[in-house]
Motif scaffolding. Structure first.
Motif, PDB file in Angstrom:
ATOM      1  N   GLY A  26       1.112   6.768  15.739  1.00 21.42           N
ATOM      2  CA  GLY A  26       1.052   5.417  16.299  1.00 21.42           C
ATOM      3  C   GLY A  26      -0.332   4.982  16.735  1.00 21.42           C
ATOM      4  N   ILE A  27      -1.245   5.937  16.935  1.00 21.67           N
ATOM      5  CA  ILE A  27      -2.597   5.549  17.355  1.00 21.67           C
ATOM      6  C   ILE A  27      -3.390   4.941  16.199  1.00 21.67           C
ATOM      7  N   TYR A  28      -2.850   5.068  14.967  1.00 21.73           N
ATOM      8  CA  TYR A  28      -3.526   4.500  13.801  1.00 21.73           C
ATOM      9  C   TYR A  28      -2.793   3.250  13.324  1.00 21.73           C
ATOM     10  N   ASP A  29      -3.457   2.485  12.479  1.00 20.97           N
ATOM     11  CA  ASP A  29      -2.826   1.344  11.817  1.00 20.97           C
ATOM     12  C   ASP A  29      -2.158   1.886  10.555  1.00 20.97           C
ATOM     13  N   VAL A  30      -0.834   2.078  10.626  1.00 22.76           N
ATOM     14  CA  VAL A  30      -0.114   2.799   9.575  1.00 22.76           C
ATOM     15  C   VAL A  30       0.494   1.847   8.552  1.00 22.76           C
ATOM     16  N   ALA A  31       0.286   2.170   7.289  1.00 19.10           N
ATOM     17  CA  ALA A  31       0.978   1.502   6.183  1.00 19.10           C
ATOM     18  C   ALA A  31       1.810   2.559   5.474  1.00 19.10           C
ATOM     19  N   VAL A  32       2.933   2.135   4.893  1.00 19.25           N
ATOM     20  CA  VAL A  32       3.857   3.082   4.257  1.00 19.25           C
ATOM     21  C   VAL A  32       4.121   2.647   2.820  1.00 19.25           C
ATOM     22  N   ALA A  33       4.171   3.645   1.911  1.00 15.74           N
ATOM     23  CA  ALA A  33       4.537   3.397   0.517  1.00 15.74           C
ATOM     24  C   ALA A  33       5.474   4.502   0.073  1.00 15.74           C
ATOM     25  N   SER A  34       6.356   4.186  -0.861  1.00 16.60           N
ATOM     26  CA  SER A  34       7.361   5.172  -1.268  1.00 16.60           C
ATOM     27  C   SER A  34       7.289   5.553  -2.742  1.00 16.60           C
ATOM     28  N   ASP A  35       6.402   4.881  -3.511  1.00 16.92           N
ATOM     29  CA  ASP A  35       6.280   5.217  -4.933  1.00 16.92           C
ATOM     30  C   ASP A  35       4.856   4.917  -5.407  1.00 16.92           C
ATOM     31  N   ARG A  36       4.608   5.198  -6.692  1.00 12.90           N
ATOM     32  CA  ARG A  36       3.250   5.060  -7.212  1.00 12.90           C
ATOM     33  C   ARG A  36       2.754   3.616  -7.139  1.00 12.90           C
ATOM     34  N   LYS A  37       3.555   2.685  -7.553  1.00 13.57           N
ATOM     35  CA  LYS A  37       3.127   1.289  -7.586  1.00 13.57           C
ATOM     36  C   LYS A  37       2.741   0.784  -6.202  1.00 13.57           C
ATOM     37  N   SER A  38       3.616   1.018  -5.222  1.00 12.00           N
ATOM     38  CA  SER A  38       3.331   0.519  -3.869  1.00 12.00           C
ATOM     39  C   SER A  38       2.168   1.279  -3.225  1.00 12.00           C
ATOM     40  N   ALA A  39       2.035   2.568  -3.555  1.00 13.93           N
ATOM     41  CA  ALA A  39       0.934   3.362  -3.001  1.00 13.93           C
ATOM     42  C   ALA A  39      -0.411   2.845  -3.490  1.00 13.93           C
ATOM     43  N   LEU A  40      -0.540   2.628  -4.783  1.00 15.36           N
ATOM     44  CA  LEU A  40      -1.814   2.166  -5.345  1.00 15.36           C
ATOM     45  C   LEU A  40      -2.128   0.743  -4.885  1.00 15.36           C
ATOM     46  N   ALA A  41      -1.091  -0.085  -4.751  1.00 16.20           N
ATOM     47  CA  ALA A  41      -1.303  -1.436  -4.230  1.00 16.20           C
ATOM     48  C   ALA A  41      -1.818  -1.381  -2.798  1.00 16.20           C
ATOM     49  N   ALA A  42      -1.267  -0.460  -2.000  1.00 20.30           N
ATOM     50  CA  ALA A  42      -1.701  -0.326  -0.611  1.00 20.30           C
ATOM     51  C   ALA A  42      -3.138   0.178  -0.521  1.00 20.30           C
ATOM     52  N   VAL A  43      -3.517   1.081  -1.421  1.00 19.31           N
ATOM     53  CA  VAL A  43      -4.899   1.579  -1.432  1.00 19.31           C
ATOM     54  C   VAL A  43      -5.867   0.436  -1.731  1.00 19.31           C
ATOM     55  N   ARG A  44      -5.516  -0.390  -2.707  1.00 23.27           N
ATOM     56  CA  ARG A  44      -6.395  -1.517  -3.070  1.00 23.27           C
ATOM     57  C   ARG A  44      -6.442  -2.569  -1.956  1.00 23.27           C
TER      58      ARG A  44
END
Length: 450
Positions: free
Chosen positions: A26-44
């Motif tokens: 919780g001390i970080y700004d957390v984003a969550v992804a559950s598959d390849r597409k959402s993970a790479l989109a979140a990285v970008r």
């Protein structure tokens, strides 16, 4: 003003584990992804400094093919991101493959939150240090053309700033490959002579029989083969700066003529009778022990005191804390800019090897190894093997480095505790971590509470 939280991306398909990790971090700004597409989109989109990645993702939940594919794509998009991979119990081979691919670290399931917090905190710390090294030190030293983040080299640069506009002769003392000519150029560039010539000569590279003619020039017929008059290096430096590298290799007869030039600012060409006045600033460099050479009668004492009005000691690369990794990234970027390599970064084992290597050949050795690695690398991440740094002695050096880092962390925590009279909340604020994280670190390092 409120400081923005650091960005952490959690790639995990199990909703229960997602919730557990979101709460734990919780001390970080957390984003969550559950598959390849959402993970790479979140990285970008978010450009997270740190990513936790479960290797066992659909469509291969019992293996690691999907997780490793995501890891490779994250490294291609953002090689500076620290990716921490999770593998099932006993799946050490997959974790090792991930590390070789570019992962920062790994942890085994089932998750032990306290251990993972330490790994994540360390990843954020390293990411921050690397980001600072790529910006602040480079900007501070840009005018000198020096890439550094170390206190030792920054002190050298401060000295250069002080002596640049003085007309005193400067001697640079340092081992071969430490960048003495680059520092001499920095002195010239920062001086009032910057618009005139900078002339360098390596005295060790010229035979004793030719060095006098190289320095002072010669008249036609002065010796066999002298078919025309030639201007020497000292004349070419008129109005500017003359850099005499490896001054300790100048033979005795030439030392006498150099002394006269430094005293009277005039020269005579070999075979000539005309006295030529020369106004040139002189900078010298050597890796030799000139005081000992004077005792042995190999170097003139009066010449030494003429060339050593200001002495600057240049640290070895091993003495420049953090600069090896910083310079390695700089050299790699130079080759990338010249489109001479497809490599985008270094794997964690390569960075550990670079940081731990003794670098007896200094910056020159480092540059040569990076250049070799850009040719030898089979992937977009350079490994320790590509750098030819997978030496048997390296694990010992790495262990020493890890101990040094732990000692630094322990010192920071104990110092903050002392400054805040043991107040845990105030200590955590000073260290910019949460109280649970502070407790975890204190437990890990055996620091008593109160």
């Amino acid at each position: 003003m409120r400081v923005a939280k650091q960005k952490l991306l959690i790639v995990e398909d199990d909703e229960g584990v997602q919730s557990q990790l979101e709460w734990a971090f919780g001390i970080y700004d957390v984003a969550v992804a559950s598959d390849r597409k959402s993970a790479l989109a979140a990285v970008r989109t978010h450009k997270p400094a740190v990513v936790t990645l479960d290797l066992g993702l659909p469509p291969d939940p019992d293996g690691a093919t999907e997780g490793l594919a995501i890891l490779r794509e994250i490294m291609a998009i953002s090689p500076e991101t620290k990716v921490i991979v999770a593998s099932g119990h006993g799946a050490r081979e997959s974790a090792q493959t991930a590390i070789a691919t570019g992962a920062f670290d790994f942890y085994a399931k089932p998750i032990i939150i306290a251990d993972l917090r330490l790994i994540v905190a360390r990843a954020f710390h390293i990411h921050t240090l690397e980001a600072e090294n790529l910006t602040t030190p480079r900007a501070a030293a840009a005018a000198a053309g020096i890439i550094t983040g170390s206190a030792e080299m920054m002190e050298v640069l401060r000295t250069i700033d002080k002596v640049a506009d003085a007309e005193a002769t400067v001697m640079l003392l340092g081992a071969s490959g430490t960048g003495k000519e680059l520092l001499a150029k920095a002195i010239h560039t920062k001086s009032a002579r910057r618009d005139k010539s900078f002339v360098a000569i390596n005295c060790a590279a010229i035979p004793d029989t030719l060095i006098e003619a190289e320095l002072f020039g010669h008249e036609r017929g002065a010796f066999t083969g002298a078919i025309k008059s030639t201007v020497g290096k000292i004349e070419l430096a008129a109005g500017g700066t003359l850099f005499l590298d490896e001054i300790g290799d100048v033979p005795a007869a030439t030392q006498v003529k150099l002394l006269r030039f430094l005293q009277e600012r005039v020269i005579e060409r070999v075979g000539g009778r005309k006295v030529i006045p020369i106004d040139a600033r002189v900078i010298t460099a050597t890796h030799q022990n000139l005081p000992r050479m004077m005792e042995e009668g190999q170097f003139r004492e009066d010449l030494y005191f003429r060339i050593a009005e200001v002495i600057i000691s240049v640290p070895t690369l091993a003495e420049r804390d953090g600069d090896a990794v910083l310079l390695a990234r700089h050299f790699l970027q130079r080759y990338r800019d010249a489109k001479r390599t497809k490599a985008k970064g270094f794997t964690p084992d390569a960075l550990a090897a670079i940081a731990a290597w003794p670098w007896t050949g200094n910056v020159r050795e480092l540059e040569n190894r990076v250049k070799r690695a850009t040719i030898m690398a089979d992937d977009f991440m350079i490994t320790a093997k590509d750098l030819d740094l997978d030496d048997a002695a390296l694990p010992v050096a790495r262990a020493q480095l890890r101990v040094a880092r732990e000692q630094a962390d322990r010192a920071a925590i104990t110092g903050a505790l002392a400054a805040n009279n043991g107040n845990m909340s105030a200590t955590a604020r000073d260290l910019d971590i949460s109280r649970p994280m502070l407790y975890d670190l204190m437990n890990a390092y055996g620091i008593p509470k109160g």
